[in-house]
Design an enzyme around this catalytic site. Structure first.
Site, mmCIF file in Angstrom:
data_model
loop_
_atom_site.group_PDB
_atom_site.id
_atom_site.type_symbol
_atom_site.label_atom_id
_atom_site.label_comp_id
_atom_site.label_asym_id
_atom_site.label_seq_id
_atom_site.Cartn_x
_atom_site.Cartn_y
_atom_site.Cartn_z
ATOM 1 N N SER A 141 -12.697 6.697 -1.497
ATOM 2 C CA SER A 141 -11.844 6.242 -0.407
ATOM 3 C C SER A 141 -11.959 7.226 0.745
ATOM 4 O O SER A 141 -12.086 8.437 0.530
ATOM 5 C CB SER A 141 -10.384 6.180 -0.866
ATOM 6 O OG SER A 141 -9.513 6.009 0.228
ATOM 7 N N TYR A 155 -2.142 9.325 -4.090
ATOM 8 C CA TYR A 155 -3.314 8.450 -4.159
ATOM 9 C C TYR A 155 -4.542 9.167 -3.600
ATOM 10 O O TYR A 155 -5.609 9.185 -4.226
ATOM 11 C CB TYR A 155 -3.052 7.147 -3.397
ATOM 12 C CG TYR A 155 -4.303 6.352 -3.149
ATOM 13 C CD1 TYR A 155 -4.952 5.693 -4.204
ATOM 14 C CD2 TYR A 155 -4.864 6.258 -1.882
ATOM 15 C CE1 TYR A 155 -6.115 4.975 -3.979
ATOM 16 C CE2 TYR A 155 -6.017 5.537 -1.654
ATOM 17 C CZ TYR A 155 -6.635 4.897 -2.705
ATOM 18 O OH TYR A 155 -7.786 4.190 -2.483
#
Length: 179
Positions: A141, A155
């Site tokens: 990500s 996250y």
């Protein structure tokens, strides 16, 4: 294109989204493809049908990426059904946003289990099945290094850990091949 003709791939978390697109792209380039899914059996079946329309072999395997036994079983099942593995794509992941002050232990555990532990265990399980030139690819990500924000901190931490694991695993493989 058939640049992956004869190759066998497993894409985790591929019943929709990025995983489904990766699985289909691999098939369009000539690979036989197994996918894992957690709950979306109907969506997984649609991905399998799309892969089969390319003329490639396809298989959907139900596996909860938070369950270590299911991760190992899915790798072994894919390798058995496809006659080995050449490509593992660690795509399965979850996103949970909450502030640092409010994030629960259960949320932290869920993020670590799926986004960090699962790719490590999948990679360990895949290595014995990978043929010469085999590849392990992990989907990360932009949040791992470029995005900040209190609600995404945990996250993003898991995606940073995945990035670090992937970088170090690549380095260890390169060093082993030169030994």
């Amino acid at each position: 294109m058939t640049e992956l003709s004869g190759k066998r791939a497993l894409v985790t978390g591929a019943s929709r989204g990025i995983g489904a697109a990766i699985a289909l792209a691999l098939a369009e380039k000539g690979a036989d493809v197994a996918i894992t899914y957690e709950r979306s059996a109907d969506r997984a079946a649609e991905v399998v049908k799309a892969i089969e329309k390319t003329g490639r072999k396809a298989l959907a395997i139900q596996a909860d990426s938070a369950d270590p036994a299911a991760v190992k079983r899915s790798i072994d099942e894919a390798a058995q059904a496809l006659g080995g593995l050449d490509i593992l794509v660690n795509n399965a992941g979850i996103v949970l946003y909450d502030t640092i002050a409010n994030v629960s232990v259960a949320q932290i555990d869920a993020l670590l289990d799926v986004n960090v532990r699962s790719p490590v265990l999948a990679s360990q399980a895949a290595i014995p099945h990978l043929h010469a030139g085999g590849r392990i690819i992990s989907i990360g990500s932009a949040g791992a290094e470029r995005i900040v924000g209190d609600t995404g901190t945990v996250y993003y931490m898991t995606k940073s850990a995945l990035h670090s694991f992937t970088r170090e695993a690549r380095q260890a493989r390169a060093e082993a091949s030169h030994a």
